[in-house]
Scaffold this active site. Structure first.
Site, mmCIF file in Angstrom:
data_model
loop_
_atom_site.group_PDB
_atom_site.id
_atom_site.type_symbol
_atom_site.label_atom_id
_atom_site.label_comp_id
_atom_site.label_asym_id
_atom_site.label_seq_id
_atom_site.Cartn_x
_atom_site.Cartn_y
_atom_site.Cartn_z
ATOM 1 N N ARG A 262 0.859 -1.167 0.169
ATOM 2 C CA ARG A 262 0.157 0.390 0.562
ATOM 3 C C ARG A 262 0.729 1.216 0.448
ATOM 4 O O ARG A 262 0.138 2.374 0.434
ATOM 5 C CB ARG A 262 -0.856 0.158 0.924
ATOM 6 C CG ARG A 262 -1.964 -1.135 1.040
ATOM 7 C CD ARG A 262 -3.157 -0.882 -0.107
ATOM 8 N NE ARG A 262 -4.332 -1.847 -0.024
ATOM 9 C CZ ARG A 262 -4.951 -1.925 0.431
ATOM 10 N NH1 ARG A 262 -5.838 -0.913 1.476
ATOM 11 N NH2 ARG A 262 -6.369 -2.679 0.489
ATOM 12 N N ARG B 5 -3.391 6.323 0.393
ATOM 13 C CA ARG B 5 -3.354 7.495 0.542
ATOM 14 C C ARG B 5 -2.883 8.526 2.505
ATOM 15 O O ARG B 5 -2.935 9.684 2.260
ATOM 16 C CB ARG B 5 -5.249 6.930 1.283
ATOM 17 C CG ARG B 5 -6.310 7.637 0.305
ATOM 18 C CD ARG B 5 -7.858 7.018 1.143
ATOM 19 N NE ARG B 5 -6.914 5.392 2.192
ATOM 20 C CZ ARG B 5 -7.973 5.024 2.470
ATOM 21 N NH1 ARG B 5 -8.889 5.338 2.625
ATOM 22 N NH2 ARG B 5 -7.853 3.090 2.981
ATOM 23 N N ARG C 22 -6.522 11.413 -6.975
ATOM 24 C CA ARG C 22 -8.234 10.904 -6.854
ATOM 25 C C ARG C 22 -9.307 11.933 -6.635
ATOM 26 O O ARG C 22 -9.856 10.716 -6.124
ATOM 27 C CB ARG C 22 -7.688 9.735 -5.441
ATOM 28 C CG ARG C 22 -6.724 8.220 -6.279
ATOM 29 C CD ARG C 22 -7.307 7.904 -7.321
ATOM 30 N NE ARG C 22 -8.886 7.647 -6.420
ATOM 31 C CZ ARG C 22 -9.928 7.110 -5.759
ATOM 32 N NH1 ARG C 22 -8.444 6.351 -4.856
ATOM 33 N NH2 ARG C 22 -11.050 6.714 -5.409
ATOM 34 N N ASP D 204 -6.239 -2.881 -7.937
ATOM 35 C CA ASP D 204 -6.741 -3.698 -6.586
ATOM 36 C C ASP D 204 -7.420 -5.341 -6.040
ATOM 37 O O ASP D 204 -7.192 -5.970 -7.596
ATOM 38 C CB ASP D 204 -8.320 -3.145 -6.265
ATOM 39 C CG ASP D 204 -8.439 -3.110 -4.895
ATOM 40 O OD1 ASP D 204 -8.358 -2.764 -3.901
ATOM 41 O OD2 ASP D 204 -9.740 -4.241 -4.446
ATOM 42 N N TYR E 285 -14.136 -11.669 0.118
ATOM 43 C CA TYR E 285 -15.398 -10.799 -0.471
ATOM 44 C C TYR E 285 -17.027 -11.105 -0.759
ATOM 45 O O TYR E 285 -17.646 -10.334 -1.021
ATOM 46 C CB TYR E 285 -14.714 -9.927 -1.048
ATOM 47 C CG TYR E 285 -13.534 -8.552 -0.778
ATOM 48 C CD1 TYR E 285 -13.797 -7.769 0.658
ATOM 49 C CD2 TYR E 285 -12.130 -9.248 -0.411
ATOM 50 C CE1 TYR E 285 -13.207 -7.480 1.038
ATOM 51 C CE2 TYR E 285 -11.141 -8.550 0.382
ATOM 52 C CZ TYR E 285 -12.082 -7.143 1.516
ATOM 53 O OH TYR E 285 -10.978 -6.679 1.921
HETATM 54 O O1 CP3 Z 1 0.049 -1.933 -2.466
HETATM 55 C C1 CP3 Z 1 -0.032 -0.995 -2.901
HETATM 56 O O2 CP3 Z 1 0.143 0.315 -2.912
HETATM 57 C C2 CP3 Z 1 -0.985 -1.244 -3.924
HETATM 58 C C3 CP3 Z 1 -1.943 -0.425 -5.013
HETATM 59 C C4 CP3 Z 1 -3.147 -2.207 -4.036
HETATM 60 C C5 CP3 Z 1 -4.246 -1.611 -3.187
HETATM 61 N N1 CP3 Z 1 -4.990 -2.510 -2.656
HETATM 62 C C6 CP3 Z 1 -5.004 -0.280 -3.905
HETATM 63 C C7 CP3 Z 1 -6.070 0.400 -2.730
HETATM 64 C C8 CP3 Z 1 -3.385 -3.131 -3.333
HETATM 65 C C9 CP3 Z 1 -2.371 -4.420 -3.285
HETATM 66 C C10 CP3 Z 1 -4.089 -3.013 -2.989
HETATM 67 C C11 CP3 Z 1 -4.514 -5.163 -3.032
HETATM 68 C C12 CP3 Z 1 -5.818 -5.090 -1.506
HETATM 69 N N2 CP3 Z 1 -7.111 -4.474 -1.633
HETATM 70 C C13 CP3 Z 1 -6.106 -5.725 -0.817
HETATM 71 C C14 CP3 Z 1 -4.462 -7.050 -0.331
HETATM 72 C C15 CP3 Z 1 -3.279 -5.914 0.752
HETATM 73 C C16 CP3 Z 1 -4.364 -6.338 2.050
HETATM 74 O O3 CP3 Z 1 -4.176 -4.704 2.393
HETATM 75 O O4 CP3 Z 1 -4.499 -6.889 2.516
HETATM 76 C C17 CP3 Z 1 -7.494 -5.910 -0.228
HETATM 77 C C18 CP3 Z 1 -8.009 -6.868 1.031
HETATM 78 C C19 CP3 Z 1 -8.157 -5.304 -0.764
HETATM 79 C C20 CP3 Z 1 -9.425 -4.397 -0.369
HETATM 80 C C21 CP3 Z 1 -9.742 -3.388 -0.459
HETATM 81 N N3 CP3 Z 1 -9.772 -2.444 -1.759
HETATM 82 C C22 CP3 Z 1 -9.456 -3.305 0.794
HETATM 83 C C23 CP3 Z 1 -9.618 -3.696 2.233
HETATM 84 C C24 CP3 Z 1 -10.096 -1.596 0.871
HETATM 85 C C25 CP3 Z 1 -9.491 0.129 1.838
HETATM 86 C C26 CP3 Z 1 -10.868 0.084 2.203
HETATM 87 C C27 CP3 Z 1 -10.639 1.905 2.938
HETATM 88 O O5 CP3 Z 1 -10.713 3.126 1.824
HETATM 89 O O6 CP3 Z 1 -10.518 1.200 3.304
HETATM 90 C C28 CP3 Z 1 -9.546 -0.773 -0.988
HETATM 91 C C29 CP3 Z 1 -9.921 0.092 -1.715
HETATM 92 C C30 CP3 Z 1 -8.090 0.410 -1.884
HETATM 93 N N4 CP3 Z 1 -7.279 -0.148 -2.401
HETATM 94 C C31 CP3 Z 1 -7.823 1.586 -1.782
HETATM 95 C C32 CP3 Z 1 -6.623 1.591 -2.166
HETATM 96 C C33 CP3 Z 1 -5.490 2.635 -2.948
HETATM 97 C C34 CP3 Z 1 -8.279 2.855 -1.076
HETATM 98 C C35 CP3 Z 1 -9.166 3.854 -2.095
HETATM 99 C C36 CP3 Z 1 -9.052 4.919 -2.000
HETATM 100 O O7 CP3 Z 1 -8.047 6.011 -2.569
HETATM 101 O O8 CP3 Z 1 -10.576 5.438 -2.564
#
Ligand code: CP3
Length: 365
Positions: free
Chosen positions: A43, A47, A56, A92, A167
């Protein structure tokens, strides 16, 4: 060689000196000597960065994942800012599932939300196999990035069948994974059909990324730690093995990561990983004993430590680098993703510190 636009291999298949396949990150994944311990952050593209929030501001998460120009820019932001040893594709885990026809959205502050959770064999059948054309924006983004990144390797990724299934069955994030486990225990045939389909989608998605030039892949099974080892082996391992072992000949290292997986580390390695990701609960020297000598480890700073005073961060980083020396290869990372409230300056300092304390003298190679 003139046709090698990805820079991953020379004519004889050996990594090109100075190319991404010869980078400290890929070398550590392969358990080869490195000039310093490589570091990147799960990540890292996200953010905690003001430049990310700005770009974004008016674009939805799924839409931004489908715009190669945005994907490339967001992926590059942490590389420019922190000097990390690897980039990770901005995307994602639910992107390929959406491409496979599942109606879902990523809700800010919540995560993926699925309109019609999977309940029946018909629901599983509706998850279509995918090919390059279904995710052409990912193919395009990876190609843009590989050209831009030069010697810095790009990590591709996907969600593992269990975490994706969670999910899809829950309909959104869940603390207990109760519906998922109820389906797994109560309708094992349907469970295996769902995971087999998700493994197929995931394998195709990773093949597209590898074809476009990523230097490594990471399979995120973030929620696998919800299972006992016996249940993991019975209900999950065969499907994650389909994905990871299916990439055995792809020529890029495979990282397998989950949270709360202390009891599963050995099994997660057996699924066909070159590197096993470890969360902060298990010291890396203990983890490597569980995983065995044939695999590198990745991890494992507690992401909340980054919110503590620098002296605490420094002590923890030094401990982890030292414990990582017990493993045949170590990629420094967090034990889970960067928290949004993290000060990006601290991440930059961690990169510099890892490099400094792990620097090998030149004569040691
Ligand atoms: O690592 C990186 O920087 C690459 C980007 C990345 C994202 N999601 C961007 C994202 C990666 C590798 C993921 C993987 C992901 N997504 C996982 C596995 C990794 C982990 O954290 O366990 C999981 C479980 C998800 C599902 C998911 N998508 C979640 C739990 C969330 C967060 C919800 C929140 O807003 O708190 C997302 C959304 C997400 N994916 C964001 C980002 C940057 C936030 C969205 C935003 O910026 O509005």
């Amino acid at each position: 060689m003139t046709t090698d636009t990805t820079g991953t291999a020379a004519r004889d298949g050996a990594p090109r000196p100075g190319g991404p396949a010869d980078s400290p990150f890929v070398r550590a994944c392969r358990r080869e000597p490195v000039p310093h311990t490589p570091v990147w952050f799960m990540r890292q593209a996200g953010r905690s960065l003001p430049e990310y929030r700005e770009i974004r501001a008016n674009v939805g998460m799924l839409e931004s994942c489908r715009r190669p120009d945005l994907v490339a820019e967001i992926t590059l932001q942490p590389v420019r800012r922190h000097g990390v040893d690897a980039a990770i594709l901005f995307s994602d885990i639910v992107v390929p599932v959406a491409a496979a026809g599942v109606d879902l959205d990523i809700v800010p502050g919540t995560g993926p939300v699925v309109a019609e959770p999977v309940r029946t064999a018909e629901d599983v059948e509706r998850i279509r196999p995918i090919g390059r054309d279904d995710v052409s924006y990912v193919d395009e983004a990876v190609r843009l990035l590989v050209a831009e990144l030069g010697a810095t390797p790009l990590i591709g990724f996907a969600g593992a069948p269990f975490t994706l299934a969670s999910y899809l069955v829950e309909g959104g994030p869940s603390r207990t994974h109760a519906k998922t486990k109820a389906l797994m225990y109560g309708q094992p045939e349907l469970w295996h059909a769902l995971c087999a389909r998700l493994a197929e989608v995931t394998l195709s998605f990773l093949r597209v990324q590898i074809g476009a030039g990523v230097s490594a892949v990471q399979l995120f099974d973030s929620w696998a730690g919800a299972l006992s080892e016996a249940d993991y082996r019975r209900y999950v391992l065969p499907h994650s093995t389909t994905v990871l072992s299916g990439l055995a000949d792809a020529g890029v290292p495979r990282i397998h990561f989950g949270v709360g997986t202390a009891e599963l580390l050995g099994a997660m390695g057996e699924a066909g990983a070159d590197v096993v990701g470890v969360d902060w609960r298990t010291p890396l020297d203990v983890a490597t004993r569980r995983i065995g000598p044939d695999r590198a480890v990745q991890g494992n700073l507690d992401p909340t430590v980054l919110l503590a005073p620098w002296s605490v961060v420094e002590t923890e980083v030094r401990r982890i680098v030292k414990q990582g020396r017990a493993a045949p290869g170590h990629v420094f990372n967090l034990g889970h993703g960067v928290l949004p409230e993290t000060d990006p300056e601290v991440l930059t300092r961690v990169v510099a510190l890892v490099h400094e304390v792990s620097a090998r003298r030149a004569e040691q190679g």
